[in-house]
Design an enzyme around this catalytic site. Structure first.
Site, PDB file in Angstrom:
ATOM      1  N   SER A  62       0.632  -1.165   0.114  1.00  0.00           N
ATOM      2  CA  SER A  62      -0.014   0.206  -0.150  1.00  0.00           C
ATOM      3  C   SER A  62       0.906   1.264   0.094  1.00  0.00           C
ATOM      4  O   SER A  62       1.819   1.500  -0.900  1.00  0.00           O
ATOM      5  CB  SER A  62      -0.787   0.032   1.151  1.00  0.00           C
ATOM      6  OG  SER A  62      -1.924   0.901   1.091  1.00  0.00           O
TER       7      SER A  62
ATOM      8  N   ASP B  86      -8.971  -6.351  -4.376  1.00  0.00           N
ATOM      9  CA  ASP B  86      -8.396  -5.272  -3.783  1.00  0.00           C
ATOM     10  C   ASP B  86      -9.784  -4.157  -3.940  1.00  0.00           C
ATOM     11  O   ASP B  86      -9.957  -3.778  -5.219  1.00  0.00           O
ATOM     12  CB  ASP B  86      -7.270  -4.548  -4.138  1.00  0.00           C
ATOM     13  CG  ASP B  86      -6.928  -3.534  -2.990  1.00  0.00           C
ATOM     14  OD1 ASP B  86      -7.617  -2.908  -2.357  1.00  0.00           O
ATOM     15  OD2 ASP B  86      -5.625  -2.968  -2.692  1.00  0.00           O
TER      16      ASP B  86
ATOM     17  N   HIS C  59      -7.055  -6.139  -0.116  1.00  0.00           N
ATOM     18  CA  HIS C  59      -6.028  -5.225   0.113  1.00  0.00           C
ATOM     19  C   HIS C  59      -5.069  -5.789   1.134  1.00  0.00           C
ATOM     20  O   HIS C  59      -3.776  -5.581   1.020  1.00  0.00           O
ATOM     21  CB  HIS C  59      -6.699  -3.885   0.534  1.00  0.00           C
ATOM     22  CG  HIS C  59      -5.660  -2.811   0.745  1.00  0.00           C
ATOM     23  ND1 HIS C  59      -4.943  -1.945  -0.516  1.00  0.00           N
ATOM     24  CD2 HIS C  59      -4.960  -2.384   1.793  1.00  0.00           C
ATOM     25  CE1 HIS C  59      -4.007  -1.459  -0.115  1.00  0.00           C
ATOM     26  NE2 HIS C  59      -3.910  -1.431   1.252  1.00  0.00           N
TER      27      HIS C  59
END
Length: 271
Positions: A87, A217, A245
């Site tokens: 991320s 995601d 995610h």
């Protein structure tokens, strides 16, 4: 002495968490990688996890990433590590690779923000926010704090509903509870990143890169992941079909296999 030598000869993987999270989110993958014979380091970035700094003390991406930079800088001469960014952690990995390319065997982005070497580092965040405006219909119960006159938030804290439905939707319920209990307020340093030059071709641009696409995601969608890959082509792309995610929690075995494959093919030569 022989035990120490074997430890030194293990391939080294460094796991970098994303916004609001900490090293704790890698607990499953750390265990699997160590069982597979790797040496693993998972630092808490500044004002994250159990790091004692407050967010108000951390004004820039460099300050936030300092624990990672310290890890990479401290690697012995002729030793390289594989850096894994998840991320927002992708930007910290890119920064470390830009500063210490000679110490990075590969930079791996796991559904992560991946910058290029032509645009300012904030570019992938700015494009993302264009597609995901800061409204409740997108971000639900996530809290944003704006400074006076600011057009981008100075900090954010993921809300429990947002986490359960957009980050952890395929994770076991105990991991959802873990995450909602441990997240901390974080910044994405958009203004700082917008003031910086692009990462260099001689630094970050010289490091082998790979991207792991997490197809389920719901936050950094597959389409956006593939946009970043087109924007900054990588040597290898691996897809994980059932990953949300938080792939390290929803599909740890699949993610671990992917990381091992990349690490096994990385070049650790310093010549």
């Amino acid at each position: 002495m022989m035990e120490e030598s074997r430890e030194e000869n293990k391939k080294h993987i460094v796991l970098v968490h994303g916004s609001c999270h900490g090293a704790w989110c890698w607990y499953k993958v750390t265990t699997l990688l160590e069982d597979a014979g790797f040496r693993v380091t998972a630092p808490d970035l500044a004002a994250s996890g159990i790091d004692l700094r407050r967010l108000s003390e951390v004004a820039t991406l460099a300050a936030y990433s300092q624990p990672l930079l310290d890890v990479v800088a401290s690697l012995p001469d002729r030793e390289k590590a594989v850096l894994i960014g998840h991320s927002f952690g992708g930007l910290s990995v890119a920064l470390a690779a830009d500063r210490f390319p000679e110490k990075v065997a590969a930079a791996v982005f796991v559904t992560a923000f991946m910058p290029d070497c032509t645009s300012r580092p904030s570019y992938v965040l700015e494009k993302y926010l264009e597609q995901n405006p800061l409204v409740a219909s997108v971000w639900m119960d996530t809290r944003f704090n704006f400074g006076e006159g600011a057009t981008v938030p100075g900090s954010l804290l993921f809300g429990p509903r947002f986490m359960a439905s957009r980050l952890y939707q395929l994770c076991p319920p105990e991991d959802v509870m873990l995450g909602t209990t441990l997240v901390r307020e974080a910044s994405q340093f958009v203004e700082d990143l917008g003031s910086l030059p692009a990462f260099s071709e001689d630094g970050y641009g010289s490091v082998a890169t790979a991207y792991i696409v997490c197809e389920q995601d719901a936050t950094i969608t597959e389409d956006y992941q593939r946009f970043m890959i087109r924007n900054h082509p990588v040597e290898e792309v691996i897809e994980i079909e059932g990953a949300d995610h938080m792939a390290m929690l929803s599909t740890p075995q699949e993610l671990c296999r992917s990381l091992i494959s990349i690490a096994d093919h990385a070049s650790y030569s310093t010549a």
